[in-house]
Structure formats: C-alpha cells, structure tokens
Design an enzyme around this catalytic site. Structure first.
Site, PDB file in Angstrom:
ATOM      1  N   LYS A 239       0.396  -1.233   0.668  1.00  0.00           N
ATOM      2  CA  LYS A 239       0.174  -0.091   0.241  1.00  0.00           C
ATOM      3  C   LYS A 239       0.509   0.835   0.059  1.00  0.00           C
ATOM      4  CE  LYS A 239      -2.956   2.621   2.810  1.00  0.00           C
ATOM      5  NZ  LYS A 239      -3.793   2.067   4.354  1.00  0.00           N
TER       6      LYS A 239
ATOM      7  N   LYS B 121     -10.205  12.692   8.057  1.00  0.00           N
ATOM      8  CA  LYS B 121     -10.124  12.341   9.720  1.00  0.00           C
ATOM      9  C   LYS B 121      -9.435  13.574  10.418  1.00  0.00           C
ATOM     10  CE  LYS B 121      -6.941   8.826   8.209  1.00  0.00           C
ATOM     11  NZ  LYS B 121      -6.747   7.147   8.606  1.00  0.00           N
TER      12      LYS B 121
ATOM     13  N   ARG C 207      -7.513  -0.588   1.285  1.00  0.00           N
ATOM     14  CA  ARG C 207      -7.677  -1.778   0.633  1.00  0.00           C
ATOM     15  C   ARG C 207      -8.453  -1.416  -0.762  1.00  0.00           C
ATOM     16  NH1 ARG C 207     -12.338  -2.314   5.873  1.00  0.00           N
ATOM     17  NH2 ARG C 207     -10.425  -0.952   6.286  1.00  0.00           N
TER      18      ARG C 207
HETATM   19  N1  BES Z   1      -4.351   4.361   7.474  1.00  0.00           N
HETATM   20  C1  BES Z   1      -5.447   4.276   7.576  1.00  0.00           C
HETATM   21  C2  BES Z   1      -5.152   2.881   9.223  1.00  0.00           C
HETATM   22  C3  BES Z   1      -3.754   3.918   9.740  1.00  0.00           C
HETATM   23  C4  BES Z   1      -4.218   4.387  10.892  1.00  0.00           C
HETATM   24  C5  BES Z   1      -2.240   3.510   9.502  1.00  0.00           C
HETATM   25  C6  BES Z   1      -3.547   4.555  12.164  1.00  0.00           C
HETATM   26  C7  BES Z   1      -1.823   4.221  10.365  1.00  0.00           C
HETATM   27  C8  BES Z   1      -1.735   4.401  12.096  1.00  0.00           C
HETATM   28  C9  BES Z   1      -6.688   3.726   7.124  1.00  0.00           C
HETATM   29  O1  BES Z   1      -6.698   4.099   5.741  1.00  0.00           O
HETATM   30  C10 BES Z   1      -8.078   3.794   7.695  1.00  0.00           C
HETATM   31  O2  BES Z   1      -8.075   5.686   8.029  1.00  0.00           O
HETATM   32  N2  BES Z   1      -8.599   2.745   7.982  1.00  0.00           N
HETATM   33  C11 BES Z   1      -9.602   2.950   9.492  1.00  0.00           C
HETATM   34  C12 BES Z   1     -10.801   1.739   8.762  1.00  0.00           C
HETATM   35  C13 BES Z   1     -12.139   2.294   8.948  1.00  0.00           C
HETATM   36  C14 BES Z   1     -12.741   3.886   8.079  1.00  0.00           C
HETATM   37  C15 BES Z   1     -13.024   0.665   7.904  1.00  0.00           C
HETATM   38  C16 BES Z   1      -9.255   2.799  10.234  1.00  0.00           C
HETATM   39  O3  BES Z   1      -8.015   2.279  10.624  1.00  0.00           O
HETATM   40  O4  BES Z   1      -9.918   4.289  11.018  1.00  0.00           O
HETATM   41 ZN    ZN Z   2      -4.402   4.732   4.619  1.00  0.00          ZN
HETATM   42 ZN    ZN Z   3      -7.693   5.325   5.728  1.00  0.00          ZN
END
Ligand code: BES
Ligand code: ZN
Ligand code: ZN
Length: 502
Positions: free
Chosen positions: A266, A278, A352
């Site tokens: 990724k 976010k 994903r």
């Molecule tokens: N890049 C983030 C995941 C992440 C979180 C990486 C903390 C490094 C540190 C990913 O794309 C994301 O935002 N995931 C979400 C998924 C959710 C929306 C289902 C998450 O983990 O909150």
């Molecule tokens: Zn991400």
């Molecule tokens: Zn994300």
C-alpha cells in the site's frame, strides 16, 4: 561500514575503539586470559565491583592506556547470562552499540567476536547481527533544519579480532549490512514529508532501484490505469491533483517465470480520510501510509543485492487520498480492476481499494503466492498494540513458513482469524458485490478480508503494519519515526521459501 579487516591478536588492533562482550561468566571464553593480560588485570576486579556492567544491554566505556598505541578505549557490552541470550536480543544489544558509536563519532571500530559467542551463536552469526543491529541503531532521521550543525558520521571500516574464517565472517557481515541499509532506506521513504514524496516520486525511486539492480520495471500512469479500468486506485485518487502510479518490479532468477512470489504494498502517500475525513489530530502522521510500499521496496533492495534463486513480482499501488469536488464519496459504487463492484461506505477505508487492484494485477503478472503489506487499520493497534504486526492468511502452511522467517528477524507477527461470517459481512451490500467498511468491530479483519476477496485461491498472507511501521519513541534498533518493519522478514522469507522441503 565498507572495509573489513582482520586482527588475530589484541596487539594488532589498530582502531581507537575496541568492542568487547562481557558475559556473567567470561572464564569459558578461550581468549579471555589473553584479553585480561592485554587490557590489565583490573578488568576482572571492575567486573566484580560492577564498574563494568555485565547486565544485558548495558554499556561501559573505559579508556585503554596500555602498550597498543592506536587503541584509546574499550566499549564493554553487557550480555548477561548467555544461556538465555537470543539472537534477537544480541541484535538489539548491537543496536544500542550502534547508537553509542554514532554518539562517539567513530568511523572505524574493532570488535572481538569470540567475546560475544554463546551456544549456539557462532562468530559468523555475530558478524551478521553486528552489521544489522549496529547499522539499524546507527540510523538517524533526516531533517530539514536550516540551523542543523550535526556532522554526519558513518562507520566505514570494521576490524574483526578473530581466529575464525575471515572470508566467511566478512560475507556474513556484508549481508547484515545490506539488511540494515535496506531497512534504513525504507525508513527514509516513510519519513519523507508528503509534499516531497508523491506517487510520482515513489515511481522515480522505484525506477532508480530497478536500474541499480537490473530489475524489469513498469510504471502505469493515470491514463493507463483508466484504460485498464482500475476503479479501486482511481477512485481513491479522484480528489487529488497528484497522479496515481501502479509500480511493478520483476526479479527473475530462474529460466522459467514460475513459483512467483508476489509482494504487494500500500503506497498511500497521504491519507486525509477523504470525505470520511480524519480528525485534525488523527491526520498527523498519515505521510507514513505508504509504509507497506516502503517495506516491499526495501525487501526488493535486499533481493537485488543477495540475488536469491527465486522469482519475485512486486506491485505497489500509490496515490494520496484527498478531498475536492472531484473526490469519491461514501455511497459511491465503483468497479474494481477485477470487475467486482464495491459500495463505498467509508472513503477512509481506501487502502483496501488500492491493494485490491494491485493484488489482481500481481496475479495477472503470474504471482503464485501473495503477501500484501499495508498500514491498513487503526484496529490492528487496538488489538495488538504497537509492537506486533497483525496478519491474516488463507493457507496455514504458507503462513507457518512466514512465521519462521519473522522469528529469525525478530519482527513479531500475530495471526488473526478470518471467518466465513466475516466474509459474509464484507459481501453484504444491497447495491454491489462488496462493501468497503462492514463495521468498526474487529475492523482489522474486515480490512484484510476485503483484500482476500481479490486473492481468491492463491496462497496469501496479509500483513497490517499500522501499529509497527512507526515508533512513537526511540527503541534499541532506531530512533522514533519509521521503523522499516517487514523489510527484513519479507526478504528473509523470499530467501528461505522452499528450503524446508529440500
Ligand atoms: N491509513 C489508515 C490506517 C492507519 C491508522 C494507519 C493509524 C496508521 C495509523 C487507514 O486508511 C484507515 O483510515 N483505516 C480506518 C478504517 C476504517 C475507516 C474502517 C481506520 O483504521 O480507522
Ligand atoms: Zn490509509
Ligand atoms: Zn484511510
């Protein structure tokens, strides 16, 4: 650390610093008496009085004032009871040594290998672990301070005090050095600010790597991705002014392109979350959302140097995840490269989507095994903390072999379950084949499980490095920031795969 030299006796040591391991009981080391008479008998008193600390990972730096005019000080490295010393602890101990050497600003050191031996850790392994551990510990995060007066130092020469086979020792040392340098290069990529590391720039880096190691490389641009219908990566890219890239690198070692290991990373160069945006504190640090891509590129660098007799295809999907009037939205229905349709419920579950297209492409390029690596979910941090990579698999045998490699490198990997019920929830949508966010409960599993829908029957391992890719504090093997996690395990696994059956 470039030049390797040999000294058979302590008198021949001609660097300012000599590194010596001190165990709870040094007497069983054959050369110990020679060392005591070289350094002075006080060394044994100082061990008794704890002025030289033999506790594991404790360093004691003392001057040397004897006959050898070159040597100025000895760095004693506590090893504790070597009956319980593991290779990983020795690697970490050398990490601390690397930090000390940087602080001392030395670029030439000697190390007495026998003083570190512990059954079954031999001198070659010690040379490997020293190169790797000290090389990792030595790493410093690049900065952009205009007032910085740091003088950069490199250990460029190492002398081994040994009676062993210097060629074998030097070879093991060189491999350890390559492992450390490749991790450090991956760390540099992850640490780069997102305005400097765009998908286009990541492509340039991959091109340079391919040129250096004679890899075949293909970099698909936005227009080409559009022609192919890569709806996953393109949807994530829609809100951005930056072009996406799909980077494919091939390393072919056998005449036939068979038994191909696919490494998929990724490469989200910045993740704002998109319209499922976010929080202002949750966004900081999302420059590291290409840690999976960096792990794959770091592993490819090792593969390029070591040149194992394996075939490898690396595929990296790279874009940032931004907002604009053009950006994709929750409720969108998109068509992936595989033809499957996806209902977007959360634009922050973008990794994903990128990975799914990359996995489909890797399969098309002939991958017979797949490992994807990604900073995919916060859920993995909730489940396993910051020191364990979470994983999923569809093939236990393949996974067991991978775990062997992770034990060898000391990078902790823990398997999570992916059940039929989980898969049902990923496939639940009124309007599409899949949805990209079935819920916040156990969402590490949904993230990886979504990728699994595109893997199908190919033996597969998913690695979620969201917790392990970045360290919030300094640790034995490096400073805070990017860790370069999984570079070493991926490369070790590629080197070892199939060996168990031989
Ligand atoms: N890049 C983030 C995941 C992440 C979180 C990486 C903390 C490094 C540190 C990913 O794309 C994301 O935002 N995931 C979400 C998924 C959710 C929306 C289902 C998450 O983990 O909150
Ligand atoms: Zn991400
Ligand atoms: Zn994300």
């Amino acid at each position: 650390m470039k030049i390797v030299k040999e000294a058979k006796t302590f008198d021949q040591v001609n660097t300012e610093v000599l590194i010596v391991g001190v165990q709870k009981n040094c007497d069983h080391i054959e050369g110990w008496k020679d060392f005591v008479s070289f350094y002075g008998e006080s060394v044994e008193d100082w061990i008794r009085t704890c002025d030289i600390d033999t506790d594991r990972k404790k360093l004691t730096k003392l001057p040397y004032t004897g006959q050898n005019g070159q040597l100025k000080r000895v760095l004693f490295v506590g090893l504790g009871d070597t009956k319980t010393l593991t290779e990983n602890e020795l690697r970490e101990t050398f990490g601390i040594v690397g930090k000390q050497l940087r602080a001392l600003k030395v670029n030439e050191v000697s190390i007495w290998l026998e003083s570190f031996t512990a059954n079954p850790i031999d001198e070659e392994t010690i040379a490997f672990l020293f190169a790797e551990g000290a090389g990792l510990g030595f790493y410093q995060t690049p900065n952009y301070k205009t007032t910085s007066n740091e003088v950069d130092v490199y250990m460029d020469t190492v002398h081994f005090v040994t009676n062993g086979d210097i060629d074998e020792i030097a070879a093991a040392y060189e491999v350890g050095k390559i492992y450390a340098e490749s991790v450090n290069e991956a760390r540099n990529l992850v640490n780069l600010p997102p305005n400097l590391l765009t998908a286009t720039e990541l492509g340039h880096y991959a091109e340079k790597l391919a040129k250096q190691y004679d890899f075949e490389i293909e970099i698909l641009t936005k227009t080409e991705l559009e022609e192919l219908g890569m709806g996953g990566i393109l949807s994530v890219n829609k809100g951005s002014v930056e072009e996406p890239r799909l980077i494919t690198i091939k390393y072919q070692a056998t005449e036939k392109w068979e038994d191909v290991i696919g490494l998929v990373g990724k490469g989200v160069t910045y993740d704002t979350g998109g319209y499922s945006i976010k929080t202002k504190t949750g966004m900081v640090g999302m420059k590291g959302d290409m840690g999976g891509a960096a792990a794959v590129l770091g592993a490819m660098k090792i593969i390029g140097e070591v040149r194992p007799n394996k075939n490898v295809v690396a595929v990296i999907g790279s874009t940032d995840n931004m907002i604009s009037g053009e950006a994709f939205k929750p409720d969108d229905v998109i068509t992936m490269y595989s033809g499957k349709t996806v209902e977007v419920l959360n634009t922050d579950a973008e990794g994903r989507l990128v990975l799914a297209d990359a996995v489909t492409y890797a399969k098309q390029q002939g991958a017979n095994y797949l490992i994807d690596v990604a900073t995919l979910t916060g859920g993995v941090i909730t489940a396993l903390g910051f020191d364990k990579t979470g994983s999923l698999t569809n093939n236990e045998e393949f996974f067991d072999a991978f775990i062997e490699s992770s034990i060898e490198t000391g990078e902790f990997v823990w398997g999570m379950p992916l059940t039929e019920k989980d898969k049902k929830r990923i496939r639940k949508s009124d309007v599409a084949d899949l949805n990209n966010s079935p819920g916040s409960d156990g969402h590490m599993i949904f993230g990886g499980g979504f990728v699994g829908e595109f893997v199908e029957e190919t033996p597969w391992i998913h690695l979620d490095i969201a917790g392990t890719s970045n360290a919030s504090n300094a640790h034995d093997l490096g400073p805070k920031g990017a860790t370069g996690v999984m570079v070493r395990t991926l490369a070790t696994f590629v080197e070892r795969l199939g060996e168990q059956n031989n």
